[in-house]
Design an enzyme around this catalytic site. Sequence first.
Site, PDB file in Angstrom:
ATOM      1  N   GLY A   9       0.124  -0.974   0.058  1.00 43.57           N
ATOM      2  CA  GLY A   9       0.401  -0.207  -0.413  1.00 43.57           C
ATOM      3  C   GLY A   9       1.165   1.455  -0.303  1.00 43.57           C
ATOM      4  N   LYS A  15      -0.240  -0.001   6.767  1.00 44.55           N
ATOM      5  CA  LYS A  15       0.692  -1.380   6.104  1.00 44.55           C
ATOM      6  C   LYS A  15       1.104  -1.777   7.622  1.00 44.55           C
ATOM      7  CE  LYS A  15       3.353   0.575   3.207  1.00 44.55           C
ATOM      8  NZ  LYS A  15       3.246   1.173   3.477  1.00 44.55           N
ATOM      9  N   HIS A  50       7.739   3.312  16.239  1.00 48.86           N
ATOM     10  CA  HIS A  50       6.603   2.062  15.873  1.00 48.86           C
ATOM     11  C   HIS A  50       7.441   1.284  16.596  1.00 48.86           C
ATOM     12  CE1 HIS A  50       5.871   2.143  11.907  1.00 48.86           C
ATOM     13  NE2 HIS A  50       6.232   3.117  11.829  1.00 48.86           N
ATOM     14  N   ARG A  53       4.769   1.429  19.872  1.00 50.41           N
ATOM     15  CA  ARG A  53       3.289   0.663  19.899  1.00 50.41           C
ATOM     16  C   ARG A  53       3.378  -0.528  19.603  1.00 50.41           C
ATOM     17  NH1 ARG A  53       3.004   2.056  14.309  1.00 50.41           N
ATOM     18  NH2 ARG A  53       3.459   0.517  13.766  1.00 50.41           N
ATOM     19  N   ASP A  80       9.814  -5.069   8.130  1.00 48.54           N
ATOM     20  CA  ASP A  80       9.407  -3.769   7.641  1.00 48.54           C
ATOM     21  C   ASP A  80      10.759  -3.168   7.458  1.00 48.54           C
ATOM     22  OD1 ASP A  80       7.343  -1.979   7.135  1.00 48.54           O
ATOM     23  OD2 ASP A  80       6.924  -2.338   9.624  1.00 48.54           O
TER      24      ASP A  80
END
Length: 169
Positions: A9, A15, A50, A53, A80
């Site tokens: 995406g 994503k 990130h 989270r 990622d």
Amino acid sequence: MRKIVLITGGQRSGKSSYAENLALSLSSTPLYIATARIWDDEFRERVHIHQARRGNQWTNIEEEKELSKHDVTGQTVVIDCVTLWATNFFFDMDSHIKEALEALKKEFIKFTSQDATFIFVTNEIGLGAVSENDIQRRFTDLQGWLNQFIAQEADEVVMLVSGIPLFIK
């Protein structure tokens, strides 16, 4: 059993969150392989957001290129992202598309030969206008060809649009 999922995406399409939630639905202790090189303070802050989270149930691995040196057998692993992974090869190989693509494919095959669930996150950078910059055009070509290769190898392909998953394969 080996399984490959490709999540694709645009920027800020959801994503990474989708990939992380998928991994947590499959494992209470997933792995996260971050392929980013930190190039400035703003990007460093994105990485910290990130990491915060994700929380404690994740095992985080920082790996810019050699994914296959990590034994992920029997694990659920989020990679990622493919775009930053490809960037590392592209620039380390002086922007030579063919050499970078072959090296990426070889590393992908070696890494995914393990018995694990792989969730790759990538970007669809070729959906916009054609760049005036030669390096950007060449990288967009590399990214597109790599995405096609991974999508062909994947068991599932999901595209995120405005946070909504579209199941492609």
